[in-house]
Design a protein around this motif. Structure first.
Motif, short mmCIF file in Angstrom:
data_model
loop_
_atom_site.label_atom_id
_atom_site.label_comp_id
_atom_site.label_asym_id
_atom_site.label_seq_id
_atom_site.Cartn_x
_atom_site.Cartn_y
_atom_site.Cartn_z
N VAL A 195 47.26 24.78 34.02
CA VAL A 195 48.15 25.10 32.93
C VAL A 195 47.56 24.30 31.75
O VAL A 195 47.34 24.95 30.51
CB VAL A 195 49.68 24.94 33.03
N VAL A 196 47.17 22.91 31.87
CA VAL A 196 46.77 22.15 30.79
C VAL A 196 45.28 22.46 30.29
O VAL A 196 44.91 22.88 29.23
CB VAL A 196 46.69 20.67 31.31
N SER A 197 44.47 23.01 31.43
CA SER A 197 43.15 23.38 30.90
C SER A 197 43.41 24.70 29.89
O SER A 197 42.17 25.00 29.07
CB SER A 197 42.41 23.79 32.06
N LYS A 198 44.17 25.50 30.05
CA LYS A 198 44.38 26.74 29.01
C LYS A 198 44.87 26.20 27.82
O LYS A 198 44.88 27.25 26.91
CB LYS A 198 45.25 27.61 29.77
N HIS A 199 45.32 25.18 27.38
CA HIS A 199 45.88 24.71 26.47
C HIS A 199 44.99 23.51 25.84
O HIS A 199 45.57 22.27 25.89
CB HIS A 199 47.18 24.37 26.46
N PRO A 200 44.04 23.75 25.17
CA PRO A 200 42.80 22.48 24.81
C PRO A 200 43.75 21.33 23.76
O PRO A 200 43.20 19.98 24.07
CB PRO A 200 41.77 23.13 24.19
N LYS A 201 44.81 21.64 23.42
CA LYS A 201 45.33 20.54 22.55
C LYS A 201 46.35 20.06 23.29
O LYS A 201 47.07 18.93 22.75
CB LYS A 201 45.91 21.17 21.29
N LEU A 202 46.68 20.18 24.59
CA LEU A 202 47.80 19.60 25.55
C LEU A 202 47.00 18.30 25.86
O LEU A 202 45.82 18.29 26.44
CB LEU A 202 48.19 20.42 26.38
N VAL A 203 47.77 17.11 26.17
CA VAL A 203 47.12 15.73 26.53
C VAL A 203 48.20 15.43 27.61
O VAL A 203 49.65 15.69 27.42
CB VAL A 203 47.15 14.83 25.43
N VAL A 204 47.75 15.10 28.68
CA VAL A 204 48.57 14.49 29.76
C VAL A 204 48.72 13.02 29.65
O VAL A 204 47.48 12.47 29.62
CB VAL A 204 48.07 15.13 31.26
N ALA A 205 49.83 12.53 29.58
CA ALA A 205 50.05 11.02 29.70
C ALA A 205 50.39 10.76 31.07
O ALA A 205 51.75 11.00 31.45
CB ALA A 205 51.01 10.55 28.57
N ILE A 257 40.39 18.06 33.87
CA ILE A 257 41.13 17.84 32.62
C ILE A 257 41.15 16.36 32.14
O ILE A 257 41.95 15.99 31.72
CB ILE A 257 42.74 18.25 32.82
N PHE A 258 39.89 15.79 32.82
CA PHE A 258 39.93 14.25 32.19
C PHE A 258 39.77 14.24 30.91
O PHE A 258 40.34 13.41 30.30
CB PHE A 258 38.41 13.66 32.82
N ASP A 259 39.11 15.15 30.19
CA ASP A 259 39.13 15.07 28.59
C ASP A 259 40.45 15.28 27.99
O ASP A 259 40.58 15.03 26.76
CB ASP A 259 38.28 15.72 27.99
N GLN A 260 41.27 15.69 28.63
CA GLN A 260 42.67 15.78 28.27
C GLN A 260 43.82 14.77 28.77
O GLN A 260 45.03 15.14 28.72
CB GLN A 260 43.07 17.34 28.35
N THR A 261 43.40 13.78 29.34
CA THR A 261 44.13 13.09 30.20
C THR A 261 43.99 11.55 29.89
O THR A 261 43.03 11.00 29.85
CB THR A 261 43.98 13.10 31.68
N VAL A 262 44.89 10.82 29.53
CA VAL A 262 44.99 9.29 29.67
C VAL A 262 45.89 8.76 30.50
O VAL A 262 47.14 9.35 30.81
CB VAL A 262 45.46 8.80 28.04
N THR A 263 45.48 7.84 31.46
CA THR A 263 45.96 7.46 32.36
C THR A 263 46.50 5.87 32.15
O THR A 263 45.62 5.11 31.76
CB THR A 263 45.21 7.09 33.88
N MET A 264 47.70 5.56 32.43
CA MET A 264 48.45 4.28 32.04
C MET A 264 48.89 3.53 33.39
O MET A 264 49.23 4.28 34.31
CB MET A 264 49.29 4.44 31.08
N SER A 265 48.62 2.34 33.26
CA SER A 265 49.03 1.32 34.51
C SER A 265 49.51 0.02 33.77
O SER A 265 49.61 -0.21 32.58
CB SER A 265 48.12 1.42 35.55
N SER A 266 50.04 -0.79 34.79
CA SER A 266 50.56 -2.31 34.36
C SER A 266 50.44 -3.05 35.32
O SER A 266 50.70 -2.86 36.69
CB SER A 266 52.05 -1.85 34.06
#
Length: 101
Positions: free
Chosen positions: A23-33, A61-70
């Motif tokens: 789904v995300v790959s079909k929407h280039p402006k969508l970003v996964v947090a 979708i690496f280019d559309q993903t920011v992965t966060m941790s703590s």
């Protein structure tokens, strides 16, 4: 996207993550947090391993993903307010433009 999810403990399967990635790959402006602060807290790592959505389908979708941790969650030091974000340069630059100490 929170996996493993707090408070339910839901861990997305590879098949579910692939569906989300499709789904995300079909929407280039969508970003996964991707909030992955609980990635090391698993009940059955052999049968239900943690899989980062940024790595699904060879990083589809690496280019559309920011992965966060703590570190506070990872090392059970909840007083520590140290976290990080990993992702493609354009997303990390946007994050550091907003918050950089």
């Amino acid at each position: 996207l929170n996996s493993p999810h707090n408070p339910t403990g839901k861990i997305f399967t590879v098949e579910e993550l692939k569906g989300i990635a499709d789904v995300v790959s079909k929407h280039p402006k969508l970003v996964v947090a991707a909030d992955e602060v609980y990635q090391h807290i698993l009940f059955d790592p052999t049968n239900e391993p943690h899989v980062s959505i940024a790595t699904v389908d060879n990083g589809k979708i690496f280019d559309q993903t920011v992965t966060m941790s703590s570190s506070g969650k990872t090392f059970s030091c909840t007083g520590w307010k140290v976290g990080w974000a990993v992702g493609p340069k354009h997303l990390i630059q946007a994050i550091t433009a907003v918050q950089q100490w």
